[in-house]
Design an enzyme around this catalytic site. Sequence first.
Site, PDB file in Angstrom:
ATOM      1  N   SER A 121      38.001  43.711  44.173  1.00  0.00           N
ATOM      2  CA  SER A 121      39.070  44.475  43.526  1.00  0.00           C
ATOM      3  C   SER A 121      38.605  45.377  42.397  1.00  0.00           C
ATOM      4  CB  SER A 121      40.159  43.531  43.005  1.00  0.00           C
ATOM      5  OG  SER A 121      41.000  43.117  44.059  1.00  0.00           O
ATOM      6  N   LYS A 123      39.658  48.963  42.744  1.00  0.00           N
ATOM      7  CA  LYS A 123      40.896  49.572  42.235  1.00  0.00           C
ATOM      8  C   LYS A 123      40.653  50.437  41.015  1.00  0.00           C
ATOM      9  CE  LYS A 123      43.986  45.996  44.055  1.00  0.00           C
ATOM     10  NZ  LYS A 123      43.017  44.968  44.504  1.00  0.00           N
ATOM     11  N   SER A 141      46.390  43.548  40.002  1.00  0.00           N
ATOM     12  CA  SER A 141      45.478  43.811  41.120  1.00  0.00           C
ATOM     13  C   SER A 141      46.217  43.755  42.457  1.00  0.00           C
ATOM     14  CB  SER A 141      44.305  42.824  41.123  1.00  0.00           C
ATOM     15  OG  SER A 141      43.238  43.295  41.892  1.00  0.00           O
ATOM     16  N   LYS A 185      38.569  44.888  34.581  1.00  0.00           N
ATOM     17  CA  LYS A 185      39.049  44.513  35.906  1.00  0.00           C
ATOM     18  C   LYS A 185      38.293  43.308  36.453  1.00  0.00           C
ATOM     19  CE  LYS A 185      41.873  45.407  39.278  1.00  0.00           C
ATOM     20  NZ  LYS A 185      41.832  43.958  39.622  1.00  0.00           N
TER      21      LYS A 185
END
Length: 413
Positions: free
Chosen positions: A54, A57, A114, A216
């Site tokens: 992720s 992203k 997320s 993140k």
Amino acid sequence: MLLIRRIMAFVFMAGAFLSISRTAEAGYAHYIYDVQSGKVLASQNAEAINHPASLTKMMTLYLTFEALRTGRLRWDDRIVMTKNAASKIPFKLGVPAGQTITVREAVYGMAIRSANDAAAAMGDHLGGSEERFGVLMTKKARQLGMRNTVFRNASGLPDNAQVTTARDMAVLALSLIRDYPREYKIFSQRSFSFRGRTIKGHNNLMYRYPGMDGIKTGFVNASGYNLASAVVVNGRRYIGVVLGGNTARQRDNRMAELLDQALPGGGLPGVAVATSGQQKRPAEGVAAFTSNAPTPRPRTEIILGGTTANAASVTPYATVPQAAPIQNVIQQGGPLWDIQIAAAGSQAAATGALNSALPLLADFGQIAPSVQGSSSGGREVFRARLTGFVDRDAAARACSVLQNRSIDCFVVR
């Protein structure tokens, strides 16, 4: 013409993937970087090919922020939750196919929770399909200096051909902070409200590590537990990336350990905390800023590990020339400049001064807030600064704007 575009997109993706001939190792890697000095503080397997999960992203959000700045998107625009997007596995917002979400909802869903469906919906919207959006993501990666990254989808869900390195993820994290400082604040939020329910984030290390204001987390089986972090200590920005942790807790503890070893004071309480981690009302403020923000000036790309190239001239297959390690972000000729607007007796007062000043400087675009703590005469002082001006003249012009609104300030290098 459409057929030619599709062929060119395929050739680009094939070339980008073939240029990364190593198999993704899905092993452990880390990379800790001092933004101001350009020094790599800790590195292990930083160029090894891994899966981003992720952390992907971050690029989806970068291209979303770019579309907002250029006017292709607005924060209140509605995008369709496509069948492709709605089919993604959790984490997700859970909006049925055919219904819509706002750009703001998609951004908050990606940055804080997320949400895979929000990322895929944005990819379908901006790229026409998630596959074509992957081509755009990979092209942007090359322009930013991410030389070993290939994107195939917008969310980071499993794809054997979607690969990156710890160094490349550090480049991407810093690109977000550098190019979209206001929007970057969203990453520091612990939760957001979505249609009557509160959705909490899960970047747990950020909530307990002083000075950390993003960015993140990520996990798929093929990658292990990944984390990109950004920290400000005594006014200095540091970027950290850990890939391939065995568990979320082990990954978080490893990042904290690396930062403690590399950073002055280890980021302990009372050193300094970036104000972007303190913002509590991002939605309208972010939207108001980005809808009118100017396009950034051309600048040289981020330099990590002693390489640089002009972002405007980078092609998908360009070889980045070698250079001596120099300051990380160089914008048209030299060191960055700051303006100081307050020296307060508390962090809250310094943050309040920044909150008053920032809306007045929207036209300057590249700046970011910083609170620097120090001791003076036996008492603690918190200096409120706006950092990132390209030269002294730009900083002086910004200071004049503030002085015209009765806010005292002065220029510092």
